[in-house]
Design an enzyme around this catalytic site. Structure first.
Site, PDB file in Angstrom:
ATOM      1  N   SER A   1       0.833  -1.196   0.000  1.00  7.78           N
ATOM      2  CA  SER A   1       0.000   0.000   0.000  1.00  7.78           C
ATOM      3  C   SER A   1       0.872   1.253   0.000  1.00  7.78           C
ATOM      4  O   SER A   1       1.636   1.474  -0.937  1.00  7.78           O
ATOM      5  CB  SER A   1      -0.950  -0.030   1.197  1.00  7.78           C
ATOM      6  OG  SER A   1      -1.899   1.002   1.129  1.00  7.78           O
TER       7      SER A   1
ATOM      8  N   ASP B   1      -3.195   5.828  -3.669  1.00 10.41           N
ATOM      9  CA  ASP B   1      -1.951   5.237  -3.183  1.00 10.41           C
ATOM     10  C   ASP B   1      -1.542   4.136  -4.157  1.00 10.41           C
ATOM     11  O   ASP B   1      -2.146   3.964  -5.226  1.00 10.41           O
ATOM     12  CB  ASP B   1      -2.127   4.711  -1.760  1.00 10.41           C
ATOM     13  CG  ASP B   1      -3.122   3.566  -1.676  1.00 10.41           C
ATOM     14  OD1 ASP B   1      -3.925   3.393  -2.605  1.00 10.41           O
ATOM     15  OD2 ASP B   1      -3.104   2.829  -0.672  1.00 10.41           O
TER      16      ASP B   1
ATOM     17  N   ASP C   1      -1.740   0.803  -4.376  1.00 11.17           N
ATOM     18  CA  ASP C   1      -2.632  -0.281  -4.805  1.00 11.17           C
ATOM     19  C   ASP C   1      -4.067   0.189  -5.013  1.00 11.17           C
ATOM     20  O   ASP C   1      -4.959  -0.618  -5.213  1.00 11.17           O
ATOM     21  CB  ASP C   1      -2.579  -1.447  -3.824  1.00 11.17           C
ATOM     22  CG  ASP C   1      -3.240  -1.131  -2.480  1.00 11.17           C
ATOM     23  OD1 ASP C   1      -3.013  -0.028  -1.962  1.00 11.17           O
ATOM     24  OD2 ASP C   1      -3.968  -1.993  -1.954  1.00 11.17           O
TER      25      ASP C   1
ATOM     26  N   ASP D   1      -6.443   1.682  -3.155  1.00 11.10           N
ATOM     27  CA  ASP D   1      -7.567   1.547  -2.231  1.00 11.10           C
ATOM     28  C   ASP D   1      -7.704   2.776  -1.327  1.00 11.10           C
ATOM     29  O   ASP D   1      -8.565   2.809  -0.448  1.00 11.10           O
ATOM     30  CB  ASP D   1      -7.478   0.264  -1.412  1.00 11.10           C
ATOM     31  CG  ASP D   1      -6.347   0.254  -0.398  1.00 11.10           C
ATOM     32  OD1 ASP D   1      -5.473   1.156  -0.448  1.00 11.10           O
ATOM     33  OD2 ASP D   1      -6.306  -0.666   0.442  1.00 11.10           O
TER      34      ASP D   1
END
Length: 489
Positions: A117, A253, A255, A257
């Site tokens: 992340s 960010d 990834d 999410d």
């Protein structure tokens, strides 16, 4: 194939590292700790646990990853473990975490996302999904209990490639949510960096009529924390806005999410504001959100039910399950970072969105733009229109974890320590310790400290009546905490 089979680094011994741990969303640790055999062991344990509870699904297991240098090798380890326990690995490549969850759920399959992340590039992690969505804390306990039976090491495996199908499914989900032409006349920058959603965002916004400027694309991984608004990574925003006459900048960010929305004046739209706007767009009757989200949501949210949780999507998911058991209507969960979990299937602008109980960055970005465009206002006007108190957050990095834990303990348990600590800010008159000490000061202001579950960081959240006071209070909160625990701002 899209690079998931990689030449692996030399093993350090096939053991499970005791430094890996489940944080606010998934298993996290140094990349080398995952590549010592632990990624294989945790993957096998996850799938053995799903078999035990009857949730293994169709027999396929989908894999996706972010753009970290370590992610292809970890993904190869994950694929080997999937095949090693008798299931079929399927690679969907570098796509957003919510795209992975959506595609796997549609195929009645578990899935695993390889991502750290927003945490530093030398770290990485695994996010686990059952065929119904993101795992809960109870599932985490089941995985840990299954570790002794995980076995391994497992030989390499070549997964089936489903990159195109998964990407198309995610894009189709949002086609039409912003009707063609809605953003005519808008100039929007997409801060691409190493976000796996960068091309999808450009496609969706262009289709809605916006003139899109691609900004800051990176070829190597960049750790972007969407809540750390003072990060030098965002220092170019005003130059971009002025140079290209932008109405806003959007990003996620690594990834995808956690969303990032910057208005045409260079201000950041808080994640909890984005979550609240999404709840309004989809007609939610219930909101589930952590204690770190704005304290005015109960009065300004416009919904009948608000449930507060600890920080972390597994806690939000558990809260959403409670709301569903209580028949509390259409449910939306979101965190202060803006990641939105859609608890029910809804129809918006004639588009049906299936429930997606995992954090998604694209939906709140589109929600903010949709509401602003339909209201004929700028992104900067949304904050005042909703009426939330002014809130900011940031973090101290490279802290000593033990010192941070002791600092939090003393603030929570020692009244005299807390009173002396807040002399420079105000008098504490209320304390909540759902997830770290959250103080209400005599003037109604909020100061909340919470150690990160994923990295050696201490986060500080503040609320105040004016943006200037919020900035002053956050600067004080970071400086005072840094003096207490060390670390860097």
């Amino acid at each position: 194939m899209r690079g998931i089979v990689a030449t692996l680094p030399a093993r350090q011994g096939d053991i499970v590292s005791d430094k890996l741990k489940f944080g606010t969303s998934g298993l996290r640790g140094l990349a080398g700790e995952l590549l010592d055999g632990s990624a294989q062991r945790y993957t096998a344990a996850f799938l053995l646990y799903l078999r035990e509870v009857g949730k293994v699904g169709s027999g396929e297991v989908f894999i996706a990853r972010d753009l970290r240098a370590s992610s292809p090798a970890i993904a190869a380890d994950v694929a080997a473990a999937i095949a090693g326990v008798g299931l079929t690995p399927v690679d969907i490549g570098t796509l957003p975490t919510p795209a992975l969850a959506l595609h796997a759920m549609a195929n009645d399959a578990p899935s695993i996302m390889i991502t750290g992340s927003h945490i530093p590039a030398d770290r990485n992690g695994l996010k686990f999904y059952t065929p119904r969505g993101e795992i809960t804390k109870a599932d985490e306990a089941g995985i840990l209990a299954a570790l002794p039976k995980a076995g391994g090491p497992f030989p390499p495996a070549i997964p089936r490639d489903a990159f195109a199908q998964a990407g198309d499914r995610y894009r189709r989900r949002y086609l039409g949510l912003l009707p063609p032409g809605l953003l005519n006349g808008w100039r929007i920058g997409v801060f691409e960096h190493s976000s796996v959603a960068r091309d999808i965002l450009v496609s969706l916004l262009t289709r809605a009529g916006a003139e899109v400027l691609r900004l800051g694309r990176a070829e190597s991984f960049v750790a972007v924390d969407t809540e750390a608004t003072q990060d030098p990574l965002f220092s170019a925003r005003q130059r971009w806005i002025d140079s290209y006459r932008l109405d806003g900048i959007v990003s996620t960010d690594g990834d995808a999410d956690r969303p990032l929305v910057i208005d045409g004046k260079g201000g950041f739209l808080r994640g909890d504001l984005l979550g609240l706007l999404t709840a309004r767009l989809v007609g939610a009757q219930s909101i589930v959100t952590p204690v770190t989200s704005n304290s005015a949501i109960e009065t300004k949210g416009g919904v009948a039910n608000v449930r507060r949780t600890r920080v972390g999507s597994p806690y939000v998911i558990t809260g959403m399950e409670g709301a569903r058991a209580g028949s509390e209507g259409v449910i939306v969960g979101f965190e202060a970072n803006g990641g939105v979990l859609l608890g029910d299937t809804v129809t918006v602008n004639g588009v049906t969105l299936a429930a997606l109980p995992t954090r998604d960055a694209v939906l709140p970005i589109l929600a903010a733009l949709s509401i602003a465009a339909q209201s004929r206002c700028g992104l900067a006007d949304l904050t005042d229109a909703v009426g939330l108190s002014h809130a900011l957050s940031d973090r101290i990095q490279d802290v000593n974890i033990d010192k941070a834990a002791e600092f939090v303990r003393r603030l929570t348990k020692e009244t005299s320590y807390a009173a002396a600590y807040f002399v420079g800010a105000g008098k504490p008159v209320g304390l909540s310790s759902i997830d770290g000490p959250r103080f209400r000061l005599s003037g109604g202001e909020i100061v909340h400290y919470r150690p990160s579950g994923n990295a050696p960081e201490l986060r500080c959240y503040v609320e105040a009546k004016t943006p200037e006071r919020a900035r002053t209070l956050l600067d004080w909160g970071l400086k005072a905490a840094a003096e207490a625990v060390g670390g860097t701002r």
